[in-house]
Write a protein that holds these residues in place. Structure first.
Motif, PDB file in Angstrom:
ATOM      1  N   VAL A 140       0.853  -1.192   0.000  1.00 13.67           N
ATOM      2  CA  VAL A 140       0.000   0.000   0.000  1.00 13.67           C
ATOM      3  C   VAL A 140       0.885   1.236   0.000  1.00 13.67           C
ATOM      4  CG1 VAL A 140      -1.746   1.315   1.243  1.00 13.67           C
ATOM      5  CG2 VAL A 140      -1.856  -1.187   1.224  1.00 13.67           C
ATOM      6  N   VAL A 141       0.685   2.104  -0.978  1.00 11.24           N
ATOM      7  CA  VAL A 141       1.410   3.379  -1.062  1.00 11.24           C
ATOM      8  C   VAL A 141       0.365   4.479  -1.053  1.00 11.24           C
ATOM      9  CG1 VAL A 141       3.038   4.781  -2.361  1.00 11.24           C
ATOM     10  CG2 VAL A 141       3.222   2.289  -2.444  1.00 11.24           C
ATOM     11  N   SER A 142       0.316   5.246   0.020  1.00 12.66           N
ATOM     12  CA  SER A 142      -0.735   6.261   0.169  1.00 12.66           C
ATOM     13  C   SER A 142      -0.196   7.682   0.193  1.00 12.66           C
ATOM     14  CB  SER A 142      -1.527   5.995   1.449  1.00 12.66           C
ATOM     15  OG  SER A 142      -0.668   5.952   2.575  1.00 12.66           O
ATOM     16  N   ARG A 143       1.118   7.824   0.036  1.00 11.56           N
ATOM     17  CA  ARG A 143       1.715   9.162  -0.020  1.00 11.56           C
ATOM     18  C   ARG A 143       2.707   9.221  -1.168  1.00 11.56           C
ATOM     19  NH1 ARG A 143       4.017  10.034   5.970  1.00 11.56           N
ATOM     20  NH2 ARG A 143       4.992   8.059   5.351  1.00 11.56           N
ATOM     21  N   GLN A 144       2.771  10.372  -1.799  1.00 12.73           N
ATOM     22  CA  GLN A 144       3.616  10.521  -2.975  1.00 12.73           C
ATOM     23  C   GLN A 144       5.087  10.304  -2.643  1.00 12.73           C
ATOM     24  OE1 GLN A 144       2.877  14.139  -5.080  1.00 12.73           O
ATOM     25  NE2 GLN A 144       4.083  13.567  -6.857  1.00 12.73           N
ATOM     26  N   ARG A 145       5.506  10.681  -1.464  1.00 13.68           N
ATOM     27  CA  ARG A 145       6.913  10.536  -1.091  1.00 13.68           C
ATOM     28  C   ARG A 145       7.293   9.075  -0.852  1.00 13.68           C
ATOM     29  NH1 ARG A 145       6.936  13.199   5.005  1.00 13.68           N
ATOM     30  NH2 ARG A 145       5.651  11.592   6.036  1.00 13.68           N
ATOM     31  N   ASP A 146       6.300   8.212  -0.663  1.00 12.93           N
ATOM     32  CA  ASP A 146       6.575   6.791  -0.448  1.00 12.93           C
ATOM     33  C   ASP A 146       6.564   5.997  -1.745  1.00 12.93           C
ATOM     34  OD1 ASP A 146       6.732   7.253   2.265  1.00 12.93           O
ATOM     35  OD2 ASP A 146       4.591   6.841   2.602  1.00 12.93           O
ATOM     36  N   LYS A 161      -2.020  -1.228  -3.873  1.00 16.25           N
ATOM     37  CA  LYS A 161      -2.826  -0.007  -3.788  1.00 16.25           C
ATOM     38  C   LYS A 161      -1.903   1.194  -3.810  1.00 16.25           C
ATOM     39  CE  LYS A 161      -6.273   2.513  -1.083  1.00 16.25           C
ATOM     40  NZ  LYS A 161      -7.174   2.499   0.093  1.00 16.25           N
ATOM     41  N   VAL A 162      -2.089   2.052  -4.803  1.00 16.46           N
ATOM     42  CA  VAL A 162      -1.323   3.297  -4.921  1.00 16.46           C
ATOM     43  C   VAL A 162      -2.331   4.431  -5.044  1.00 16.46           C
ATOM     44  CG1 VAL A 162       0.397   4.582  -6.222  1.00 16.46           C
ATOM     45  CG2 VAL A 162       0.564   2.091  -6.086  1.00 16.46           C
ATOM     46  N   SER A 163      -2.495   5.214  -4.011  1.00 12.55           N
ATOM     47  CA  SER A 163      -3.468   6.305  -4.015  1.00 12.55           C
ATOM     48  C   SER A 163      -2.822   7.596  -3.527  1.00 12.55           C
ATOM     49  CB  SER A 163      -4.665   5.946  -3.122  1.00 12.55           C
ATOM     50  OG  SER A 163      -4.241   5.731  -1.788  1.00 12.55           O
ATOM     51  N   ASN A 164      -3.413   8.709  -3.957  1.00 13.77           N
ATOM     52  CA  ASN A 164      -2.935  10.040  -3.551  1.00 13.77           C
ATOM     53  C   ASN A 164      -1.468  10.262  -3.908  1.00 13.77           C
ATOM     54  OD1 ASN A 164      -5.447  10.799  -2.128  1.00 13.77           O
ATOM     55  ND2 ASN A 164      -4.834   9.199  -0.679  1.00 13.77           N
ATOM     56  N   CYS A 165      -1.067   9.741  -5.067  1.00  9.23           N
ATOM     57  CA  CYS A 165       0.327   9.879  -5.507  1.00  9.23           C
ATOM     58  C   CYS A 165       0.439  10.687  -6.801  1.00  9.23           C
ATOM     59  CB  CYS A 165       0.958   8.504  -5.701  1.00  9.23           C
ATOM     60  SG  CYS A 165       1.210   7.599  -4.154  1.00  9.23           S
ATOM     61  N   SER A 166      -0.662  11.291  -7.245  1.00  6.36           N
ATOM     62  CA  SER A 166      -0.681  12.142  -8.448  1.00  6.36           C
ATOM     63  C   SER A 166      -0.200  11.417  -9.697  1.00  6.36           C
ATOM     64  CB  SER A 166       0.167  13.403  -8.219  1.00  6.36           C
ATOM     65  OG  SER A 166      -0.314  14.145  -7.114  1.00  6.36           O
ATOM     66  N   LEU A 167      -0.458  10.123  -9.803  1.00  9.34           N
ATOM     67  CA  LEU A 167      -0.087   9.383 -11.013  1.00  9.34           C
ATOM     68  C   LEU A 167      -0.914   9.878 -12.191  1.00  9.34           C
ATOM     69  CD1 LEU A 167       0.165   5.652  -9.806  1.00  9.34           C
ATOM     70  CD2 LEU A 167       1.986   7.331 -10.026  1.00  9.34           C
ATOM     71  N   THR A 168      -0.282  10.036 -13.344  1.00  7.59           N
ATOM     72  CA  THR A 168      -0.987  10.455 -14.552  1.00  7.59           C
ATOM     73  C   THR A 168      -1.168   9.305 -15.538  1.00  7.59           C
ATOM     74  OG1 THR A 168       1.099  11.172 -15.549  1.00  7.59           O
ATOM     75  CG2 THR A 168      -0.183  12.822 -14.340  1.00  7.59           C
ATOM     76  N   ARG A 169      -0.486   8.204 -15.279  1.00  5.98           N
ATOM     77  CA  ARG A 169      -0.607   7.011 -16.126  1.00  5.98           C
ATOM     78  C   ARG A 169      -0.201   5.786 -15.311  1.00  5.98           C
ATOM     79  NH1 ARG A 169       4.462   5.360 -17.962  1.00  5.98           N
ATOM     80  NH2 ARG A 169       6.153   6.840 -17.538  1.00  5.98           N
ATOM     81  N   LEU A 180      -0.373 -10.227  -9.865  1.00  3.32           N
ATOM     82  CA  LEU A 180      -1.308  -9.250  -9.320  1.00  3.32           C
ATOM     83  C   LEU A 180      -2.759  -9.707  -9.504  1.00  3.32           C
ATOM     84  CD1 LEU A 180      -0.607  -6.608  -7.915  1.00  3.32           C
ATOM     85  CD2 LEU A 180      -1.157  -5.405 -10.031  1.00  3.32           C
ATOM     86  N   ARG A 181      -3.509  -9.672  -8.396  1.00  9.90           N
ATOM     87  CA  ARG A 181      -4.924 -10.005  -8.417  1.00  9.90           C
ATOM     88  C   ARG A 181      -5.795  -8.791  -8.112  1.00  9.90           C
ATOM     89  NH1 ARG A 181      -5.854 -15.505  -8.380  1.00  9.90           N
ATOM     90  NH2 ARG A 181      -4.016 -16.813  -8.011  1.00  9.90           N
ATOM     91  N   VAL A 182      -5.278  -7.878  -7.306  1.00 12.81           N
ATOM     92  CA  VAL A 182      -6.021  -6.677  -6.922  1.00 12.81           C
ATOM     93  C   VAL A 182      -5.157  -5.456  -7.218  1.00 12.81           C
ATOM     94  CG1 VAL A 182      -7.125  -5.428  -5.047  1.00 12.81           C
ATOM     95  CG2 VAL A 182      -7.235  -7.932  -5.096  1.00 12.81           C
ATOM     96  N   LEU A 183      -5.686  -4.529  -8.009  1.00  5.46           N
ATOM     97  CA  LEU A 183      -4.976  -3.290  -8.340  1.00  5.46           C
ATOM     98  C   LEU A 183      -5.888  -2.111  -8.048  1.00  5.46           C
ATOM     99  CD1 LEU A 183      -2.580  -1.764  -9.489  1.00  5.46           C
ATOM    100  CD2 LEU A 183      -3.501  -2.131 -11.786  1.00  5.46           C
ATOM    101  N   ASP A 184      -5.453  -1.275  -7.114  1.00  8.05           N
ATOM    102  CA  ASP A 184      -6.224  -0.105  -6.694  1.00  8.05           C
ATOM    103  C   ASP A 184      -5.391   1.148  -6.959  1.00  8.05           C
ATOM    104  OD1 ASP A 184      -7.601   1.932  -5.440  1.00  8.05           O
ATOM    105  OD2 ASP A 184      -8.078   0.772  -3.647  1.00  8.05           O
ATOM    106  N   LEU A 185      -5.808   1.928  -7.953  1.00  5.30           N
ATOM    107  CA  LEU A 185      -5.115   3.170  -8.312  1.00  5.30           C
ATOM    108  C   LEU A 185      -6.051   4.369  -8.136  1.00  5.30           C
ATOM    109  CD1 LEU A 185      -3.268   1.933 -11.546  1.00  5.30           C
ATOM    110  CD2 LEU A 185      -2.326   2.159  -9.246  1.00  5.30           C
ATOM    111  N   SER A 186      -6.911   4.298  -7.162  1.00  2.00           N
ATOM    112  CA  SER A 186      -7.891   5.358  -6.929  1.00  2.00           C
ATOM    113  C   SER A 186      -7.223   6.624  -6.394  1.00  2.00           C
ATOM    114  CB  SER A 186      -8.947   4.867  -5.934  1.00  2.00           C
ATOM    115  OG  SER A 186      -8.336   4.472  -4.715  1.00  2.00           O
ATOM    116  N   ASN A 187      -7.927   7.747  -6.564  1.00  6.13           N
ATOM    117  CA  ASN A 187      -7.469   9.040  -6.054  1.00  6.13           C
ATOM    118  C   ASN A 187      -6.111   9.451  -6.590  1.00  6.13           C
ATOM    119  OD1 ASN A 187      -9.637   9.794  -3.961  1.00  6.13           O
ATOM    120  ND2 ASN A 187      -9.090   7.712  -3.335  1.00  6.13           N
TER     121      ASN A 187
END
Length: 422
Positions: A140-146, A161-169, A180-187
């Motif tokens: 789980v990565v929930s901060r851009q610095r991580d 899960k990678v969220s709140n990291c300002s990913l554009t792609r 990988l079975r679960v991929l969460d790129l929300s927010n």
């Protein structure tokens, strides 16, 4: 010879002392070899078991020291080796079945002291951390610095899960995670999706909510996702249209598309036979497609859409004689002939993709009668969220009839879809 697996070492003496022998399995590296500096044929062969807590490992003599092998569940990567001295059971799990069979075969030879010259022995040395540390399956990565910029994601990940990291792609490092079975790129700020995810063969859950998406590429509705994806969340994006090819995701059980700008649902949505949860509230949907009545849902939420008001069934168009283009297109759809932009011009592909379905199941295009009817959503789902604050649970259905025969048949049928429920 080396084997990496989970191990649970149980002493058979504990129950005699009134103690339980149960304990949690740990990751281990097992190797078969001789002590360093003893290369003679007569030197003893040992089994070395190394763990994260004991990287130097514990040695077990193998010659005439194995009482029994338990291999009933070897195809699941499980087996038990019962030692004579000490009186312990080595319970192995989460091993590669093929490697486990080979390793147990080597243990048998060493136990019988026959054919040991054919064994590939491993130096009995201290294990590396990578050999005994438990595989990382969730991240789980929930901060851009991580967010990892200079190193790859662990190839053993099953859930990311990678969220709140300002990913554009979606990066290729993520698309290459084969387990990988679960991929969460929300927010995030993802604007475009890849056209192909050929390595994500096991992916069953995909969460892309709260991004800036407006298109869902057709390549994502082909294998492997066509055969594996069960959960799809596209809510809180900028979709104006849910493409018809999304109905090719035949394994889909849970679909969330609320809080977009979607004006209509695909005509073929009824092909999602396994769909049980649909959330499409707060869009711009005014009518439902006729194929919607083929769904069998557990939960349905269409709240906050500007549906047309309830009213009597109304014919909105007149039947016209079909053109040659329509006749040919009907034949292609009816025979399910494959087509692509490599075969015919893109405008024709778009024309074919826009096919409607008559209530008899036949495809049709401009030459059709358009009907507006209404249906009780309680017929389609066990749990229904009302359409508005007034508690309405009837929604308008847009139906099409492909011929005069269908027009007459359904118009005279008192149980036809568009007749007002009594």
């Amino acid at each position: 010879m080396r084997l990496t697996c989970d191990i649970d070492i149980v002493s058979r003496l504990l129950p005699t002392q009134g103690m339980s022998g149960k304990c949690k399995s740990i990751r281990a590296s097992m190797s078969i070899g001789k002590r360093p500096g003893t290369d003679s044929k007569d030197s003893a062969i040992f089994l070395l078991v190394c763990t994260a807590k004991d990287k130097a490992g514990t040695k077990y003599r193998l010659k005439d020291n194995i009482e029994q092998f338990f291999t009933k569940f070897i195809e699941e990567g499980k087996a038990t080796v019962r030692l004579k001295d000490p009186q312990q059971d080595l319970r192995l799990s989460k091993a590669d079945p093929i490697q486990l069979k080979t390793f147990l075969g080597a243990l048998r030879l060493a136990h019988r002291n026959t054919g040991t010259d054919r064994l590939t022995l491993t130096p009995l040395t201290k294990a590396k951390s990578s050999q005994v540390e438990r595989l990382q399956t969730k991240m789980v990565v929930s901060r851009q610095r991580d967010y990892p910029l200079t190193k790859s994601f662990p190839s053993t990940l099953e859930s990311l899960k990678v969220s709140n990291c300002s990913l554009t792609r979606i990066e290729f490092r993520i698309l290459g995670l084969k387990r990988l079975r679960v991929l969460d790129l929300s927010n995030n700020s993802i604007k475009t999706l890849p056209t192909c995810v050929e390595h994500l063969t096991l992916l069953s859950e995909l969460n892309l909510s709260s991004n800036q998406l407006c298109e869902f590429p057709p390549g994502l509705c082909k294998d492997p996702l066509k055969s594996s994806l069960e959960f799809l969340d596209l809510s809180h994006n900028q979709f104006k249209l849910l493409p018809p090819y999304i109905c090719a995701l035949g394994k889909l059980v849970h679909l969330r598309i609320e809080n977009n700008q979607i004006s209509r649902l695909p005509q073929a949505i009824g092909r999602l036979r396994l769909l049980r949860f649909l959330s499409a509230g707060h869009n711009q949907i005014k009518t439902l497609p006729a194929g919607f009545i083929r769904l069998t849902l557990d939960t349905l939420d269409l709240f906050g859409n500007p549906f047309l008001d309830d009213g009597p069934s109304t014919a909105m168009s007149r039947l016209e004689f079909p053109t040659l283009l329509e006749l040919a297109s009907r034949a292609i759809k009816k025979l399910r002939l494959p087509y692509s932009e490599n075969d015919i011009p893109k405008p024709l592909c778009d024309y074919l993709d826009a096919a409607k379905r008559c209530l008899c199941g036949s495809p049709c295009f401009e030459s059709s009668v358009r009907y507006l009817a209404r249906v009780s959503l309680n017929r389609l789902a066990h749990t229904v969220t009302s359409l508005d604050q007034a508690g309405r649970t009837h929604a308008p259905i847009e139906a099409f009839l492909c011929s005069q025969r269908c027009y007459n048949k359904y118009q005279n049928n008192p149980n036809a879809l568009w007749h007002k429920p009594k």
